[in-house]
Design an enzyme around this catalytic site. Structure first.
Site, PDB file in Angstrom:
ATOM      1  N   GLU B 145       0.853  -1.192   0.000  1.00 45.59           N
ATOM      2  CA  GLU B 145       0.000   0.000   0.000  1.00 45.59           C
ATOM      3  C   GLU B 145       0.887   1.240   0.000  1.00 45.59           C
ATOM      4  OE1 GLU B 145      -2.569   0.574   3.384  1.00 45.59           O
ATOM      5  OE2 GLU B 145      -3.918   1.819   2.189  1.00 45.59           O
ATOM      6  N   HIS B 147       0.853   4.595   0.901  1.00 44.79           N
ATOM      7  CA  HIS B 147      -0.024   5.317   1.831  1.00 44.79           C
ATOM      8  C   HIS B 147       0.741   6.486   2.431  1.00 44.79           C
ATOM      9  CE1 HIS B 147      -2.449   6.006   5.449  1.00 44.79           C
ATOM     10  NE2 HIS B 147      -3.395   5.248   4.940  1.00 44.79           N
ATOM     11  N   ASP B 177      -3.111   4.320  -2.418  1.00 45.08           N
ATOM     12  CA  ASP B 177      -4.172   4.863  -1.575  1.00 45.08           C
ATOM     13  C   ASP B 177      -4.299   6.341  -1.935  1.00 45.08           C
ATOM     14  OD1 ASP B 177      -5.612   4.385   1.429  1.00 45.08           O
ATOM     15  OD2 ASP B 177      -5.085   6.446   0.904  1.00 45.08           O
ATOM     16  N   HIS B 268      -7.327   2.030  -3.662  1.00 38.26           N
ATOM     17  CA  HIS B 268      -8.073   2.500  -2.500  1.00 38.26           C
ATOM     18  C   HIS B 268      -8.571   3.902  -2.780  1.00 38.26           C
ATOM     19  CE1 HIS B 268      -6.318  -0.109   0.978  1.00 38.26           C
ATOM     20  NE2 HIS B 268      -7.123  -0.768   0.195  1.00 38.26           N
ATOM     21  N   GLU B 305     -13.151   3.673   0.333  1.00 35.28           N
ATOM     22  CA  GLU B 305     -12.616   3.547   1.694  1.00 35.28           C
ATOM     23  C   GLU B 305     -12.856   4.852   2.452  1.00 35.28           C
ATOM     24  OE1 GLU B 305      -8.819   1.253   3.134  1.00 35.28           O
ATOM     25  OE2 GLU B 305      -8.286   3.339   2.812  1.00 35.28           O
TER      26      GLU B 305
END
Lengths: 125, 340
Positions: B145, B147, B177, B268, B305
């Site tokens: 991920e 992020h 993300d 995401h 999300e």
């Protein structure tokens, strides 16, 4: 906002040895018990030594002092942990102000720490 | 704009953290409501949130989950696993232990029927590389991920990009993300700090100033903010709450997702709020984040999300419904009338 979950409303119960208080994990996921630290527990302003406390979770009741060693046991995120507070003469129907600090150290981030303080006046059942 | 893409909508059950923690919905109820509201068919979950027997999910729990998914007409897309190196605060476990910890979670993901795990950068490239043979035996893809606070050019992410290149496994890839490429700190968060927590405005203003300073590294922002709070006598609780913005929202350039496009496994669509008029998130430009994927004809699953539970007890289902209405306009824009 999650810290609002910490003390479960209407969870205070008078027992033969004191009070039992329901706590929720103020995090979005389950955590190993070794990453949870409970401290500064007080009832009606009187501090209680953590060494004298015990807790019930996952079907077992143990002294709070063993919690830091429980690296392989989890507090599932929707479960209630029952904290047992020794108190002489606990009375049903009496209001008690319960206050405590719970620190979380999520194990996937070395520097992440969440400090939660909860205080709630509740009538013991 | 939408020509050629095959982006499939779905949701991360993390969006319903309020409902799950509030005990209004257990896991089967979350799945039923996801299906009833048409928020799937893809379903993503966080292992340590949704499954009681994680990291070693029992066959009974896995079977119940697979049955509930099938009954609801949903499909498992991605399972979040964690890099728990600090099982005791301040004490790191060895790589060998962390490899085994990941392996347990991967076997559980396989048991639950997920084709992909989302892993955390804290795992380290060495640990993930050692797990490739297990991933091959399980036919399980592994996505890092990307992020906040890290983005594509952070040394930590670069180390993974180099390792992926060296290993050349089709099972290793990325999960962008969209919160890592935001345009602002969500107003719902700053309002929470000021109006609900009662944090001093000077602390919030300082955090916003630091968040917008592109010359600072993630750790610099935290260090500077902590020093500011100490000097100004800001309560530690306010400091820790506000500092969250440095960890969950980043200022990456969404156009740069194209750099890793061939290795992107899953998306995401992180969001915090939906504009009542058009459904867009004022903080995260979803359209700009999606644009590179639409242009490339990317194929795969996207999870809505909603992370609003951090500052709100809001209705996760209503928020995801609103975002997915907006996403539909981006993925399938109405045909323009021919100009006369």
């Amino acid at each position: 906002m999650l810290s609002d979950l910490l003390i479960e409303p209407d969870s205070l119960v008078a027992t033969t040895t004191g009070l039992s208080l329901g706590l929720r994990l103020p995090w979005y996921q389950s955590l190993p018990l070794s990453t949870v630290r409970l401290s500064e527990v007080a009832v009606d302003g009187t501090p209680l030594s953590p060494a004298g406390l015990s807790f019930t979770l996952n079907g077992q009741t143990r002294p709070l002092t063993v919690m830091p060693g429980l690296t392989g046991e989890y507090w599932f995120v929707t479960d209630t942990l029952h904290l047992h507070l020794p108190l002489s003469g606990p009375r049903r129907g009496t209001d008690y102000l319960c206050r405590l600090r719970l620190q979380l150290f999520p194990p996937y981030a070395e520097t992440l720490r969440r400090d939660n303080v909860g205080a709630l006046r509740m009538r013991a059942r | 704009m939408s020509g050629g893409h095959a982006i499939r909508l779905g949701v991360s059950l993390y969006s319903f953290t309020n409902e799950f923690l509030g005990r209004s919905h257990d896991l089967p109820a979350l799945l039923r409501e996801t299906a009833a509201r048409g928020l799937g068919p893809g379903v993503e979950a966080v292992g340590f949130q949704s499954f009681r027997s994680f990291p070693d999910v029992t066959e009974a729990e896995a079977g119940a989950f697979r049955d509930a998914l099938a009954e609801a007409g949903l499909r498992p897309t991605c399972l979040g696993i964690t890099a728990d190196r600090f099982l005791q605060p301040g004490q790191a476990i060895a790589d060998s232990e962390l490899i085994e910890f990941h392996a347990r979670q991967m076997r559980s993901a396989h048991r639950l029927g997920f084709p992909l795990v989302r892993f955390q950068h804290a795992a380290t490239p060495a640990v993930i590389r050692a797990l490739v043979p297990l991933a091959e035996s399980l036919e399980l893809r592994m996505g890092l991920e990307v992020h906040a606070p890290l983005f594509l050019d952070h040394p930590v992410i670069l180390a993974y990009r180099e390792m992926f290149e060296a290993v050349g496994s089709p099972l290793l890839g990325f999960i962008p993300d969209f919160g890592a490429a935001a345009r602002a700190v969500p107003e719902v968060q700053t309002a929470y700090f000021r109006d609900v927590l009662g944090a001093p405005s000077r602390a919030v203003d300082r955090a916003l100033f630091l968040w917008h300073d592109d010359n600072l590294q993630p750790l610099d922002r935290l260090t500077d903010f902590a020093a500011f709070c100490a000097a100004e006598g800001i309560d530690d609780r306010f400091r820790d709450e506000i500092a969250l913005i440095f960890g969950i929202i980043g200022r990456g350039d969404p156009a740069r997702w194209s750099e890793i496009m061939p290795q992107v496994f899953h998306l995401h669509a992180k969001f915090y709020d939906c504009d009542p008029q058009d459904g867009s998130d004022p903080a995260i430009d979803t359209a700009a984040n999606l644009a590179p994927f639409l242009a490339a004809g990317w194929q795969g699953d996207l999870s809505s999300e909603w992370e609003g539970h951090v500052t709100s007890r809001g209705d996760g289902f209503a928020m995801v419904e609103a975002q997915q209405r907006y996403l539909a306009t981006l993925l399938n824009p109405p045909a323009r009338k021919a100009e006369v």
